[in-house]
Write an enzyme that holds these catalytic residues in place. Structure first.
Site, PDB file in Angstrom:
ATOM      1  N   ASP A 190       1.020  -1.009  -0.178  1.00  0.00           N
ATOM      2  CA  ASP A 190       0.041  -0.082  -0.014  1.00  0.00           C
ATOM      3  C   ASP A 190       0.742   1.222  -0.106  1.00  0.00           C
ATOM      4  OD1 ASP A 190      -2.373   1.646   0.641  1.00  0.00           O
ATOM      5  OD2 ASP A 190      -1.405   1.856   2.550  1.00  0.00           O
TER       6      ASP A 190
ATOM      7  N   ASP B 263      -0.041   4.894   0.774  1.00  0.00           N
ATOM      8  CA  ASP B 263      -0.180   6.179   1.763  1.00  0.00           C
ATOM      9  C   ASP B 263      -0.036   5.736   3.438  1.00  0.00           C
ATOM     10  OD1 ASP B 263      -0.609   8.452   0.098  1.00  0.00           O
ATOM     11  OD2 ASP B 263      -2.591   7.268  -0.462  1.00  0.00           O
TER      12      ASP B 263
END
Length: 176
Positions: free
Chosen positions: A11, A13
């Site tokens: 992922d 952020d």
């Protein structure tokens, strides 16, 4: 050194850098250990993919190309990005496993031999759970909140490992 893990989905952020909130690719800052962690996976012949929801693309605040260029500059093999808003009811927005399924088809992956590293339980961990991939939750970004205040949002599964950060996650995965 060949690993039994075919690919790792990371992922953006809160996991690679940033705060967990949207930051435009021009202003996004990686954590100091991110590039080394990506390289470590690649040294073990593990493909490394970005795996991210970026609904701001649908609002015209960034482009898919800007994200793809960013991930390429970080050394990722490819990136799988959902540009849709939650209300669009697409098949690719995490926690739906569409991004993982697309990658599996494109790269002939067995998702049960892949890992997902992320900071959000009710998106990253649920997407991994849907395809029986290894689930690693990092405490950076929203990670501590995912384990605390938001734990009820993803009660059907638990991480296979809870890491302090991406570097810890990669070290655990390599030594596993």
């Amino acid at each position: 050194m060949k690993s039994s893990i075919q690919a790792v989905f990371i992922d953006r952020d809160g996991t690679m850098g940033g705060t967990g909130h949207f930051i435009h690719p021009k202003h996004f800052t990686l954590f100091p250990y991110t590039l080394g962690s990506v390289q470590k996976l690649k040294l073990h012949d593990i493909m490394v993919f970005a795996f991210t929801n970026q609904y701001r693309i649908s609002k015209g605040e960034a482009t898919t190309e800007e994200f793809m260029e960013q991930f390429s500059s970080f050394g990722f093999d490819d990136a799988f990005i959902c540009p849709h808003e939650a209300t669009d009811n697409c098949l690719c927005r995490k926690p739906k496993p569409g991004l993982l399924l697309k990658a599996a088809e494109k790269y002939n992956l067995d998702l049960e031999k892949c890992a997902v590293i992320g900071d959000v339980g009710d998106t990253d961990m649920l997407a991994a759970y849907a395809v029986n991939a290894l689930k690693i939750l990092v405490r950076t970004g929203w990670g501590n909140e995912a384990l605390g205040r938001y734990r009820d949002n993803w009660i059907e599964t638990s991480p296979d490992y809870i890491a302090d950060n991406l570097q810890d996650a990669v070290n655990w995965l390599i030594c596993k």
